[in-house]
Design a protein around this motif. Sequence first.
Motif, PDB file in Angstrom:
ATOM      1  N   GLN A   1     -11.226  -6.593  14.978  1.00 51.90           N
ATOM      2  CA  GLN A   1     -10.727  -6.067  13.708  1.00 51.90           C
ATOM      3  C   GLN A   1     -11.789  -5.130  13.134  1.00 51.90           C
ATOM      4  O   GLN A   1     -12.938  -5.518  12.945  1.00 51.90           O
ATOM      5  CB  GLN A   1     -10.491  -7.220  12.722  1.00 51.90           C
ATOM      6  N   PHE A   2     -11.439  -3.921  12.849  1.00 55.00           N
ATOM      7  CA  PHE A   2     -12.432  -2.979  12.351  1.00 55.00           C
ATOM      8  C   PHE A   2     -12.429  -2.830  10.840  1.00 55.00           C
ATOM      9  O   PHE A   2     -13.456  -2.682  10.217  1.00 55.00           O
ATOM     10  CB  PHE A   2     -12.237  -1.612  12.999  1.00 55.00           C
ATOM     11  N   TYR A   3     -11.233  -2.835  10.244  1.00 52.86           N
ATOM     12  CA  TYR A   3     -11.141  -2.485   8.834  1.00 52.86           C
ATOM     13  C   TYR A   3     -10.768  -3.705   8.001  1.00 52.86           C
ATOM     14  O   TYR A   3      -9.811  -3.695   7.238  1.00 52.86           O
ATOM     15  CB  TYR A   3     -10.132  -1.365   8.633  1.00 52.86           C
TER      16      TYR A   3
ATOM     17  N   GLU B   1     -10.143  -3.862   4.042  1.00 53.82           N
ATOM     18  CA  GLU B   1      -9.201  -2.975   3.377  1.00 53.82           C
ATOM     19  C   GLU B   1      -7.861  -3.624   3.080  1.00 53.82           C
ATOM     20  O   GLU B   1      -7.449  -4.563   3.739  1.00 53.82           O
ATOM     21  CB  GLU B   1      -9.005  -1.719   4.226  1.00 53.82           C
ATOM     22  N   GLN B   2      -7.179  -3.055   2.075  1.00 49.61           N
ATOM     23  CA  GLN B   2      -5.906  -3.607   1.640  1.00 49.61           C
ATOM     24  C   GLN B   2      -4.747  -2.958   2.377  1.00 49.61           C
ATOM     25  O   GLN B   2      -4.710  -1.745   2.522  1.00 49.61           O
ATOM     26  CB  GLN B   2      -5.756  -3.376   0.134  1.00 49.61           C
ATOM     27  N   LYS B   3      -3.813  -3.774   2.793  1.00 51.17           N
ATOM     28  CA  LYS B   3      -2.623  -3.241   3.449  1.00 51.17           C
ATOM     29  C   LYS B   3      -1.504  -3.055   2.438  1.00 51.17           C
ATOM     30  O   LYS B   3      -1.461  -3.725   1.411  1.00 51.17           O
ATOM     31  CB  LYS B   3      -2.178  -4.171   4.569  1.00 51.17           C
ATOM     32  N   ILE B   4      -0.614  -2.150   2.759  1.00 49.06           N
ATOM     33  CA  ILE B   4       0.411  -1.735   1.800  1.00 49.06           C
ATOM     34  C   ILE B   4       1.761  -1.644   2.512  1.00 49.06           C
ATOM     35  O   ILE B   4       1.828  -1.270   3.681  1.00 49.06           O
ATOM     36  CB  ILE B   4       0.022  -0.360   1.199  1.00 49.06           C
ATOM     37  N   LEU B   5       2.823  -1.975   1.806  1.00 47.58           N
ATOM     38  CA  LEU B   5       4.169  -1.819   2.362  1.00 47.58           C
ATOM     39  C   LEU B   5       4.491  -0.346   2.505  1.00 47.58           C
ATOM     40  O   LEU B   5       4.255   0.443   1.586  1.00 47.58           O
ATOM     41  CB  LEU B   5       5.203  -2.470   1.445  1.00 47.58           C
ATOM     42  N   LEU B   6       5.045   0.015   3.652  1.00 50.70           N
ATOM     43  CA  LEU B   6       5.347   1.412   3.927  1.00 50.70           C
ATOM     44  C   LEU B   6       6.820   1.539   4.292  1.00 50.70           C
ATOM     45  O   LEU B   6       7.311   0.812   5.161  1.00 50.70           O
ATOM     46  CB  LEU B   6       4.466   1.883   5.083  1.00 50.70           C
TER      47      LEU B   6
ATOM     48  N   GLY C   1       3.596   8.098  -3.328  1.00 52.39           N
ATOM     49  CA  GLY C   1       2.727   6.943  -3.407  1.00 52.39           C
ATOM     50  C   GLY C   1       2.258   6.516  -4.781  1.00 52.39           C
ATOM     51  O   GLY C   1       1.183   5.925  -4.892  1.00 52.39           O
TER      52      GLY C   1
ATOM     53  N   VAL D   1       1.755   4.113  -7.840  1.00 51.95           N
ATOM     54  CA  VAL D   1       1.580   2.668  -7.757  1.00 51.95           C
ATOM     55  C   VAL D   1       2.873   1.931  -8.107  1.00 51.95           C
ATOM     56  O   VAL D   1       3.265   0.979  -7.430  1.00 51.95           O
ATOM     57  CB  VAL D   1       0.442   2.194  -8.680  1.00 51.95           C
TER      58      VAL D   1
ATOM     59  N   GLU E   1       7.577  -4.096  -5.927  1.00 53.62           N
ATOM     60  CA  GLU E   1       6.267  -4.345  -5.349  1.00 53.62           C
ATOM     61  C   GLU E   1       5.697  -2.980  -4.992  1.00 53.62           C
ATOM     62  O   GLU E   1       6.417  -1.996  -4.921  1.00 53.62           O
ATOM     63  CB  GLU E   1       6.458  -5.182  -4.082  1.00 53.62           C
ATOM     64  N   ARG E   2       4.422  -2.902  -4.721  1.00 52.19           N
ATOM     65  CA  ARG E   2       3.848  -1.629  -4.305  1.00 52.19           C
ATOM     66  C   ARG E   2       4.397  -1.246  -2.934  1.00 52.19           C
ATOM     67  O   ARG E   2       4.191  -1.959  -1.957  1.00 52.19           O
ATOM     68  CB  ARG E   2       2.320  -1.737  -4.208  1.00 52.19           C
TER      69      ARG E   2
ATOM     70  N   VAL F   1       4.724   2.345  -0.568  1.00 57.51           N
ATOM     71  CA  VAL F   1       4.553   3.776  -0.357  1.00 57.51           C
ATOM     72  C   VAL F   1       5.680   4.223   0.555  1.00 57.51           C
ATOM     73  O   VAL F   1       5.998   3.543   1.521  1.00 57.51           O
ATOM     74  CB  VAL F   1       3.186   4.079   0.277  1.00 57.51           C
TER      75      VAL F   1
ATOM     76  N   MET G   1       4.577 -12.685 -10.578  1.00 54.00           N
ATOM     77  CA  MET G   1       5.549 -11.644 -10.205  1.00 54.00           C
ATOM     78  C   MET G   1       6.361 -12.066  -8.978  1.00 54.00           C
ATOM     79  O   MET G   1       5.831 -12.578  -8.011  1.00 54.00           O
ATOM     80  CB  MET G   1       4.784 -10.358  -9.879  1.00 54.00           C
TER      81      MET G   1
ATOM     82  N   ILE H   1       0.797  -2.318   6.059  1.00 54.34           N
ATOM     83  CA  ILE H   1       0.054  -1.430   6.961  1.00 54.34           C
ATOM     84  C   ILE H   1      -1.139  -0.837   6.219  1.00 54.34           C
ATOM     85  O   ILE H   1      -1.065  -0.574   5.019  1.00 54.34           O
ATOM     86  CB  ILE H   1       1.005  -0.312   7.456  1.00 54.34           C
TER      87      ILE H   1
ATOM     88  N   ILE I   1      -1.637   7.291  -3.980  1.00 53.43           N
ATOM     89  CA  ILE I   1      -2.261   7.970  -2.838  1.00 53.43           C
ATOM     90  C   ILE I   1      -3.065   9.163  -3.346  1.00 53.43           C
ATOM     91  O   ILE I   1      -4.165   9.433  -2.889  1.00 53.43           O
ATOM     92  CB  ILE I   1      -1.215   8.476  -1.831  1.00 53.43           C
TER      93      ILE I   1
ATOM     94  N   GLU J   1      -7.281   0.151  14.735  1.00 54.99           N
ATOM     95  CA  GLU J   1      -6.222  -0.685  14.203  1.00 54.99           C
ATOM     96  C   GLU J   1      -5.121   0.262  13.724  1.00 54.99           C
ATOM     97  O   GLU J   1      -5.361   1.453  13.548  1.00 54.99           O
ATOM     98  CB  GLU J   1      -6.782  -1.473  13.014  1.00 54.99           C
TER      99      GLU J   1
END
Lengths: 225, 225
Positions: free
Chosen positions: A3-5, A8-13, A82, A84, A90-91, A93, B1, B11, B56, B90
């Motif tokens: 795992q490299f990152y 960091e936070q993941k986001i729904l896309l 994108g 917020v 939910e968040r 993007v 929430m 992602i 973003i 990743e």
Amino acid sequence: MTQFYIEEQKILLSVDCIIFGFEQNKLKVLIGKRKMDPGRGEWSLYGGFVRNDESIEDAANRTLFELTGMRNMYMRQVGAFGSVNRDPGERVVSVAYYALINVADYNEKLQAEHAVEWVDIAEVPQMFSDHNEMICKARQLMQQKIKTEPISFQLLPSLFTLTQLQRLYEAVNGEEVDKRNFRKRIKDMDFIEKTELIDKQSSKRGAYLYRFNKKMYNEEKNFKL
Amino acid sequence: MTQFYIEEQKILLSVDCIIFGFEQNKLKVLIGKRKMDPGRGEWSLYGGFVRNDESIEDAANRTLFELTGMRNMYMRQVGAFGSVNRDPGERVVSVAYYALINVADYNEKLQAEHAVEWVDIAEVPQMFSDHNEMICKARQLMQQKIKTEPISFQLLPSLFTLTQLQRLYEAVNGEEVDKRNFRKRIKDMDFIEKTELIDKQSSKRGAYLYRFNKKMYNEEKNFKL
DNA sequence: TCAAAAGTGTTAGATTTACACCCATGA
DNA sequence: TCATGGGTGTAAATCTAACACTTTTGA
């Protein structure tokens, strides 16, 4: 796999599709009422979430296929949206894509199943989230594109009359053009081929049907409208 | 929430910045060697991850600020890049932005700190991931934009000579233009103001310095180059 | 005195726009 | 026979592109 990152936070896309069609001399978009919470019942583009094992483009193609049953549609990215709070749930993007379809090819059964309808681009209602903005941006991009690339044929049957083609340009650009000047420009483009076939739908006299010759276009590429 | 989209996969989302500058009559981009694994040491754009609580665009502005110490730079989205394996570490989807900067304004200390350098757009090396593609797309968009909007002034000092402006256009478009025709077009744009100041840097005779009058532009908006 | 960049108009050609009438047919 | 959309050419105006010489001044 390492795992490299990790931090960091993941986001729904998601992807959202702006599907343009041409019907009754009007440019239309395919929209429906949202079937899930939040925002249930609001006018909305058709979309879907991007899975971890597919590219965004694949997700868009999959979504288009779900809705239309068609593959290899003309499709271009509009951009990423994108803010917020753009989705009240939910968040999320979203990457918007626009696609072009010949309305006559669109399976009515699928249309009914998804409860979507063709709405005149000039009469798009207020929509869920930032979907109005997406449509607006998509239209701008499409307007630009149609000036320099032969994408208009994606919106027409493979055989079409010059008047149909002209009305399409007028609908997309929102202004009328001179018939003779328009036809002069068409004549200069050898890849718009006149056939011997006559369309009798739209007039008593009948009008020659034309077709777009893709191979010839690929050799010449001198498109300008 | 309430959680609405429980089933869906999240992602990693990043931004990458293509920073254009104009120096020695060349269009340049600001790039550096990647400082983290995977891909350490490869040429790379400057980027960062998008946090859950920022748009973003905010993430892009934050990233630009980190790198340049500047806010309110001219910045436009290039698009989302979302191949599954674009990042060898990743799955990361990235939204690219291009920004314009007056090279002379760029703090050398920050440049040294981040170990980034200005590279001629014509000599960009092979880069990490899909960053070459991002640069290419960014350049195309910028080329289009500069034809219809006065963004060139973002790349120049607030006072500039007509020759500088011309060289900038030539660098962006990759072809030379006729000096007299160029100047004729400039004369038609009242918001490009001639000052009484003379630049003696670039010639013995000296050349009048011009400035872009933003207020006047906002009233007229007849830009065309 | 000369090298180097600044500054300045005209003309031919290409492109764009405006414009009006006859044709073929089905109702 | 007439209403409807199909089809066609020309001329004026505008825009674009090509082109060359004089000026100023620091070295």
